[in-house]
Design an enzyme around this catalytic site. Structure first.
Site, PDB file in Angstrom:
ATOM      1  N   HIS A 266      19.043 -15.242  11.813  1.00 26.01           N
ATOM      2  CA  HIS A 266      19.500 -15.388  10.418  1.00 26.01           C
ATOM      3  C   HIS A 266      20.014 -16.824  10.250  1.00 26.01           C
ATOM      4  O   HIS A 266      19.211 -17.765  10.225  1.00 26.01           O
ATOM      5  CB  HIS A 266      20.565 -14.320  10.163  1.00 26.01           C
ATOM      6  CG  HIS A 266      20.965 -14.123   8.742  1.00 26.01           C
ATOM      7  ND1 HIS A 266      20.401 -14.783   7.690  1.00 26.01           N
ATOM      8  CD2 HIS A 266      21.917 -13.312   8.181  1.00 26.01           C
ATOM      9  CE1 HIS A 266      20.968 -14.398   6.554  1.00 26.01           C
ATOM     10  NE2 HIS A 266      21.898 -13.505   6.830  1.00 26.01           N
ATOM     11  N   HIS A 307       8.156 -16.400   7.361  1.00 26.94           N
ATOM     12  CA  HIS A 307       9.303 -15.724   6.739  1.00 26.94           C
ATOM     13  C   HIS A 307       8.959 -14.261   6.530  1.00 26.94           C
ATOM     14  O   HIS A 307       7.820 -13.940   6.213  1.00 26.94           O
ATOM     15  CB  HIS A 307       9.643 -16.380   5.386  1.00 26.94           C
ATOM     16  CG  HIS A 307      10.998 -16.020   4.886  1.00 26.94           C
ATOM     17  ND1 HIS A 307      11.246 -14.872   4.176  1.00 26.94           N
ATOM     18  CD2 HIS A 307      12.193 -16.647   5.029  1.00 26.94           C
ATOM     19  CE1 HIS A 307      12.531 -14.817   3.882  1.00 26.94           C
ATOM     20  NE2 HIS A 307      13.131 -15.878   4.390  1.00 26.94           N
ATOM     21  N   ASP A 364      14.714 -23.396   6.651  1.00 26.37           N
ATOM     22  CA  ASP A 364      15.425 -23.920   7.822  1.00 26.37           C
ATOM     23  C   ASP A 364      14.763 -25.159   8.411  1.00 26.37           C
ATOM     24  O   ASP A 364      15.415 -25.952   9.082  1.00 26.37           O
ATOM     25  CB  ASP A 364      15.524 -22.832   8.893  1.00 26.37           C
ATOM     26  CG  ASP A 364      16.443 -21.722   8.437  1.00 26.37           C
ATOM     27  OD1 ASP A 364      17.500 -22.046   7.894  1.00 26.37           O
ATOM     28  OD2 ASP A 364      16.082 -20.548   8.584  1.00 26.37           O
TER      29      ASP A 364
END
Ligand code: CMC
Length: 424
Positions: A266, A307, A364
């Site tokens: 996460h 994702h 990210d």
């Protein structure tokens, strides 16, 4: 046509009917709340991949189209035209602020950015090597001891006060946790600075020394905060709602959310991206790494790609990509890390393996590069995510509390252990 589905048990021909609920956007939902009473069976959905756990009007994601909206506003519009505090206000108050409302919100947050001096003893008690997330989680939990007037709230005015307090104090706690780890003197909030600028100041400043904070750096960090502000029912938000469903106070809920976010699947992923780029070391090694990522017999994954929800370009990544290059241009960084990242991105976007699996750069990939360029150490990346996500968690907590009835989250299980054993 009836707005329902019928389930037939092929073992005995019994039929059961379940209503279909329609949202304003997104897939319809089958209401299975009577499933057990009707059928005597549970449903099984590991990781809740097909389960809507609540009704919400805060954030909408369309993973196939690559869309993200807060209260109906597209994230690209918000990133282009608004600041992180506008989005925090929007999440909490359901509308974007007017100019006056924005100034009042900002000033109310500033007033609450200091923390009770008694909390300094808590920071002192931690060992110097403590991870900033450990210190942050513990200090958010400790807020409940210092600000106990919010342990039993029932009124919307009290929710608002609590929300302001937590949003204002978390950056201070985060900066203190970092400075404590480094053994640097603690820098108190500077009320003359904006929200994001003040956080960067508390990280970088030294007493009596001038600190140079470039507008592009403040803008880049503000954008990172904004793009993390809420993301529907992800693991940490679901944790906040689950703990909230027991009527626990918000400090306990947010501390639990921080724990969930810390995991590398996460909030820890952007740190993973930078560690992987650092391990690759040079552009010459990129081809080998790509080959490993494509090798079916190798569990290696390219960090910052793919994702669970987005099967298209992550809309947050689109915004951060352009912010990342603007920042790098203006502060003049062109490190080997950036060259490696550019090369990987170029290959992935043109390679059949990644194209056929809908593997695009995710948020990210670029947030790690931005934070690195801002000189923020790797172990602070998840802390930055916490600051950004706090208004989302609180808005989801308030939405939960404002429902007519709160149902405690209490799933069931498929028991696969021993049956009744006879003691020997
Ligand atoms: N590198 C190489 N192959 C990959 C990758 C990757 N990063 N991600 C998925 N695949 C392949 C996977 O091997 C599988 O191939 P095949 O069909 O041949 O078996 C296929 O793509 C589908 O993968 P999956 O694991 O079923 O996909 P998922 O939706 O369950 O996983 C994910 C999503 C994010 C866990 C995964 O893409 C991943 O591990 N990415 C790297 C870690 C990362 O960047 N995480 C941050 C995600 S964004 C966080 C946030 O929004 O908060």
């Amino acid at each position: 046509m009836k707005n329902s589905v019928t389930l037939t048990d092929n073992r005995n021909g019994n039929s059961y009917e379940f209503p279909i609920l329609n949202g304003t956007m997104g897939p319809d939902v089958i209401d299975i709340s009577t499933f057990f009473t009707q059928t005597g069976m549970f449903t099984f959905d590991r990781g809740y991949t097909s389960t809507a756990m609540c009704r919400s009007s805060i954030t909408y994601i369309d993973g196939l189209k690559g869309e993200l909206m807060h209260r109906g506003y597209d994230i690209a519009y918000l990133a282009e035209n608004k600041t992180y505090l506008d989005v925090a206000y929007l999440l909490l108050n359901k509308e974007l602020p007017s100019k006056e409302q924005f100034l009042e919100f900002k000033s109310e947050l500033k007033k609450r950015s200091y923390i009770h001096e008694g909390m300094m003893k808590i920071f002192d008690a931690f060992p110097s090597g403590a991870h900033p997330m450990a210190v942050l989680q513990a200090s958010v939990s400790a807020l409940s001891a210092f600000y106990s007037d919010h342990l039993n709230m029932n009124k919307p005015e009290e929710y608002k006060e609590m929300a302001m307090r937590i949003i204002a104090k978390i950056p201070t706690l985060a900066a203190f946790s970092y400075r404590h780890k480094k053994g640097y003197p603690i820098i108190y909030p500077n009320l003359d600075r904006g929200f994001t600028e003040n956080f960067l100041y508390m990280l970088r400043a030294y007493p009596y020394e001038h600190v140079d904070l470039k507008p592009v750096e403040i803008k880049a960090l503000d954008t990172v905060f904004m793009l993390h502000a809420d993301h529907e029912q992800n693991a940490s938000t679901t944790t906040v709602r689950t703990v909230g469903s027991t009527h626990a106070h918000p400090y306990a809920c947010i501390a639990a959310g921080i724990g969930a976010l810390w995991g590398h699947a996460h909030g820890g992923a952007n740190e993973g991206v930078i560690r992987q780029l650092e391990a690759i070391g040079t552009v010459d090694n990129v081809d080998k790494i790509i080959a490993r990522a494509k090798d079916k017999n190798d569990p290696f994954r390219l960090m910052g790609f793919g994702h669970r929800v987005y099967k298209n370009f992550d809309p947050r990544a689109k915004v951060l990509k352009s912010m990342c290059y603007q920042l790098l241009d203006e502060i003049g960084i062109n490190s080997e890390l950036i060259k490696i990242a550019n090369r990987i991105e170029e290959i992935v976007l043109n390679d059949e393996y990644f194209i056929s699996r809908n593997l695009y750069p995710n948020v990210d990939f670029y947030s790690g590069l931005i934070l690195k360029a801002l000189g923020i150490p790797n172990d602070m990346f998840a802390v930055i995510f916490v600051i950004g996500r706090t208004p989302g968690w609180i808005s989801q907590w308030i939405e939960l509390k404002e429902q007519d009835t709160i149902k405690i989250v209490r799933p069931r299980q498929l028991y696969v252990g021993h049956t009744n054993r006879t003691p020997k």
